[in-house]
Design an enzyme around this catalytic site. Sequence first.
Site, PDB file in Angstrom:
ATOM      1  N   GLU A 107      -8.629  -5.744   8.687  1.00 22.33           N
ATOM      2  CA  GLU A 107      -8.959  -5.523   7.265  1.00 22.33           C
ATOM      3  C   GLU A 107     -10.172  -6.348   6.840  1.00 22.33           C
ATOM      4  O   GLU A 107     -11.038  -5.870   6.109  1.00 22.33           O
ATOM      5  CB  GLU A 107      -7.775  -5.955   6.378  1.00 22.33           C
ATOM      6  CG  GLU A 107      -6.750  -4.889   6.151  1.00 22.33           C
ATOM      7  CD  GLU A 107      -5.709  -5.326   5.115  1.00 22.33           C
ATOM      8  OE1 GLU A 107      -6.018  -6.138   4.228  1.00 22.33           O
ATOM      9  OE2 GLU A 107      -4.569  -4.837   5.213  1.00 22.33           O
ATOM     10  N   ASN A 129      -9.831  20.795  12.858  1.00 24.56           N
ATOM     11  CA  ASN A 129      -8.822  20.533  11.822  1.00 24.56           C
ATOM     12  C   ASN A 129      -9.128  19.220  11.134  1.00 24.56           C
ATOM     13  O   ASN A 129      -9.191  18.175  11.763  1.00 24.56           O
ATOM     14  CB  ASN A 129      -7.435  20.449  12.485  1.00 24.56           C
ATOM     15  CG  ASN A 129      -6.382  19.857  11.562  1.00 24.56           C
ATOM     16  OD1 ASN A 129      -6.397  20.091  10.346  1.00 24.56           O
ATOM     17  ND2 ASN A 129      -5.463  19.100  12.130  1.00 24.56           N
ATOM     18  N   HIS A 144       0.825  -1.216   0.000  1.00 26.90           N
ATOM     19  CA  HIS A 144       0.000   0.000   0.000  1.00 26.90           C
ATOM     20  C   HIS A 144       0.857   1.262   0.000  1.00 26.90           C
ATOM     21  O   HIS A 144       1.989   1.238   0.424  1.00 26.90           O
ATOM     22  CB  HIS A 144      -0.843   0.107   1.280  1.00 26.90           C
ATOM     23  CG  HIS A 144      -1.271  -1.169   1.861  1.00 26.90           C
ATOM     24  ND1 HIS A 144      -2.323  -1.875   1.351  1.00 26.90           N
ATOM     25  CD2 HIS A 144      -0.810  -1.882   2.913  1.00 26.90           C
ATOM     26  CE1 HIS A 144      -2.482  -2.973   2.069  1.00 26.90           C
ATOM     27  NE2 HIS A 144      -1.577  -3.003   3.020  1.00 26.90           N
TER      28      HIS A 144
END
Length: 548
Positions: free
Chosen positions: A182, A503, A11
Amino acid sequence: MKVLGINAIYHDPAAALVVDGRVVAAAEEERFSRRKHGKRPLPWSAWELPELSAAWCLAEAGIRPEELDAVAYSFDPALMVTPEETGLFDDGDVMRKRYAQMAPDFLAHALPGLDPAKVHFVKHHVAHAASAGKAAPQRDNAVLVLDGRGEAHSHLAGRYVDGQLEILAGQALPHSLGLMYEELTDHLGFLRSSDEFKVMAMASYGKPRFLGELSELVRATGDGGFVTEKIDFAEFAPRLGKDERWTEDHADLAASVQTRLEEVLVELARWVHEQTGEKTLTMAGGTALNCVANTRILAEGPFEHVWVQPAAGDAGTALGAALHVAAELGERTEPMPGAALGRGWSDDEIERRLQTAAIDYERPDDVAEAVAEVLADNGIVAWFQGRSEYGPRALGHRSLLAHPGFEANLERMNDVKGREQFRPVAPMVLLERAPELFSRGPIPSPYMLFVHDVAEEWRDRIPTVTHVDGTARIQTIDAGTEPLVHRMISAFERRTGLPVVVNTSLNTAGRPMVDDPRDALECFGSAPVDLLAIGPFVVRRPRPTPRP
Ligand SMILES: [Fe+2]
């Protein structure tokens, strides 16, 4: 000594450059190619290299490929075992192995002049470990790599003493906490190895009702490793398609897996502490981006300090591999100076871009004051300052800012970004004020890798950033290292009494974070943002956006 680090295999392709032991540049390929995560983590994309970020790292330091002493590639195909031996039965591994073996030639092609013999393969988890243990400010430390998978393992436990890694344990595949998470991400209708943080967010809405069953299936083994049996998640909650609505069962499943993960991680931390007696634990690997787990490791574990690599996912292995090889070549490496290791622009370069765009802009006396004024008026600000961040979080260089005092601003921010409404947004807080507002997590917390409890009396004052469970994933702003951001929040506090701004990363849905001034203008042009603060300049939206 000049060492270029490369992550390409799974990745988040990325490149990093270490010169004379110092990290001088590091960036993810997605920020250049404008493709989220750079590529899909598929076996047939394993050959793709972070060509643009690698070329930029070299250009940034004024180095030609032939001048490199080494290239460190964060995967070693010689350490791979067969798909049967891993127990993952992943046929794609044949392709990964072949492409990794050919990487030196591919790299020499991408960086003309590079001698392919200078490419070193670094064990994937040694690269992750170095990204933590050699990048952290504490030179001696215990290290945990918590990953999905490397060549044949999913984890590493060890210690750094005077810059040297001693490996104490490694859990062999198929057992993998990262792959378990995952799998759950996929089961819940999200994109695996990308959207794991959405599962973490969902978990905060559920109760760990299935913890008993999971404790049987996922457990530490007392020797530094662990077992993850195959879990049939459908037994607990049905599989979800993309954008399908989740139910209480799904949230409870997410909460159960999250809680079990935390428990096992605390046990792994205790084990590595028993072995090393170190005060500091450093961590990397995709699972180390789980800020809820990180706080629990700090709060319940035996370590005084926990330091997590801000690019804990695979992108960080570019940096770790480079640090590791630099040390192997005899260099004394230094801790990373911070996460702002990407591209930066001079005021002149930014102004030229604004002129090219033929757009009205101003140069206020102080951009911090101009931004604080718009934020205090409940406007949304795109904030583009200094060098871009390495890692998945916006840390005050490519940020979208808002007023934290209105509950409706959460929905508004998620709308601007086209995100799911259950996703929290995070606060940036002045470091010196942080202990009054936040507890449990570490302070300072400059990389947003821990969650904190919001003090009872502050929850109503900063509802945008207070999550349903009363927590917030804070970033503390130190006047010494982030003077401009500190000045901006101080100016906001003078107007509102709040030492906090909202933020979130400066991008719109499905796109990588803004990196260059043109990206910033494109984002500003397409999203309901009131002000773009780019370097010393501001661009105002002619008509204010609707206020909630
Ligand atoms: Fe990894």
